[in-house]
Design an enzyme around this catalytic site. Structure first.
Site: not given
Length: 415
Positions: A187, A271, A338, A341, A357, A360, A367
């Site tokens: 990232d 990305e 997340c 999940c 999250c 969950c 990051d």
């Protein structure tokens, strides 16, 4: 076969420095004259000859020009021909809509010329110095920081703020073996330049921030100087030197970081970011002025300072050389998803560094969580909906050897 470019710092004599300036000036003139001919006189040329202006036609006129002017003939013909080839390639790129319309070359910005590889010769003097023979210039010393490998296609002489440099374009015979190293997701951000799915964080050197402040002060001093004066020229050189130093530090860090990642991992997932779109101005128009223009300007400057695009370019060819692969995945909602999940909620990211999250209860660095999501988007979630457990590739990465902190500066910058 792979193509590589090696850049070295030249140490010319005063006489050779004058020759460099003469070569660059004549090549710049040839380029601008040819551009003017194509831009302003192509219709008259077509009526007179029956065909359009092309590189062969301009090369024939260059021969006549060299016959009529001794000061142009004093410069070797190859750099002048290469200038015409550069212009022809610029027009082809413009016709294909992959580049803007060619613009004139300017002194102080386009001080460069190029020879073909078969015309030059190199020899080593000692462990630190070598020299290269350039046509009509002679033997010129350069600081030898890495060995030359493969066939020399061409060499380019260019002027930077810290002196003249030579760049060798090489073709190297290379066969990449199958890379069975694990995969990793990366990232790219502003607070942390690179965040890996292994939990590592890498950032550009902090010294760049100090140099940025110095450059801004130098630019304010430059704005108060009278154009054309000696003090203006001195202040301008100061700004150029600081800008070039920042670029060298950033490029060195990107080389070392990309080399380290290509050596440890076989597949890198990032990305698919459009940096140019992300750094567009928010000022708007007179009818519809933009909002938060100053804040957006600061964000744009921070993004560009990280050098996301050049890092991607360096990482791609280093991975390819080692049999690895660079893959891109969609960038939407990676910071809100997340990694356990797969739930998407903007409230899960409490702040810049913390991700909790809301579904969950998974806790992680924001990051690092985004990097894991990026990695999974190239595995399980590219086939099924997000929301499944981590893929085998991701669990393998979590068990890989951990390296924390930034890279140590290399002794001689070899990548």
């Amino acid at each position: 076969m792979i193509s590589r470019g090696h850049v070295y710092k030249l140490k010319p004599t005063p006489a050779q420095t004058n020759l460099f300036a003469q070569f660059a000036g004549v090549c710049r003139l040839i380029y601008n004259l040819a551009l003017e001919q194509r831009r302003d006189h192509y219709r008259a040329y077509r009526r007179a000859t029956g065909h359009g202006i092309s590189y062969p036609a301009q090369a024939r006129e260059l021969t006549e020009l060299r016959r009529d002017h001794d000061w142009i003939a004093a410069v070797h013909v190859t750099p002048q021909q290469q200038a015409l080839r550069d212009l022809d390639r610029a027009y082809q790129n413009w016709f294909k809509s992959v580049a803007r319309y060619p613009s004139p070359r300017k002194r102080g910005r386009n001080d460069t010329f190029r020879f073909q590889g078969r015309e030059i010769e190199t020899r080593r003097l000692n462990s630190n110095w070598s020299e290269v023979r350039l046509p009509k210039i002679g033997w010129v010393k350069f600081r030898d920081t890495r060995p030359l490998r493969g066939k020399i296609n061409n060499v380019t002489i260019s002027l930077a703020s810290n002196g003249w440099h030579i760049a060798f374009s090489l073709t190297i015979e290379h066969e990449a073996l199958a890379n069975i190293a694990p995969a990793v997701g990366i990232d790219r951000g502003v607070a942390n330049t690179l965040s890996l799915s292994t939990g590592e964080h890498m950032s550009i050197p902090a010294s760049l921030a100090d140099l940025d402040r110095k450059q801004r002060r130098a630019q304010r001093v430059l704005s108060r100087r009278k154009r054309g004066s000696r003090r203006y020229a001195r202040a301008r050189r100061r700004v150029a030197a600081l800008s070039a130093r920042r670029a060298r530090i950033r490029r060195d860090w990107h080389h070392r970081a990309s080399f380290d990642l290509s050596r440890r991992f076989g597949t890198v997932v990032i990305e698919d970011l459009k940096t140019r779109n992300m750094t567009g101005s928010a000022r708007g128009t007179l009818e519809e002025p933009g909002r938060n223009v100053r804040q957006k300007s600061g964000l744009n400057r921070s993004i560009l300072n990280q050098g996301w695009h050049i890092f991607e370019t360096l990482l791609a060819y280093k991975l390819e050389e080692r049999g690895g692969t660079l893959l891109k995945v969609p960038a939407h909602y990676t910071s809100r998803t997340c990694s356990v999940c797969g739930a998407v909620d903007s409230q899960s990211r409490e702040n810049q560094a913390s991700f909790v999250c809301t579904t969950c209860g998974h806790r992680d660095h924001a990051d690092s969580n985004a990097a894991k999501v990026i990695l999974r988007r190239n595995t399980a979630s590219m086939l099924v909906e997000e929301g499944h457990q981590l893929s085998v590739e991701t669990r393998t990465i979590g068990e890989a050897e951990r390296h924390t902190g930034n890279l140590r500066p290399s002794g001689r910058g070899r990548c």
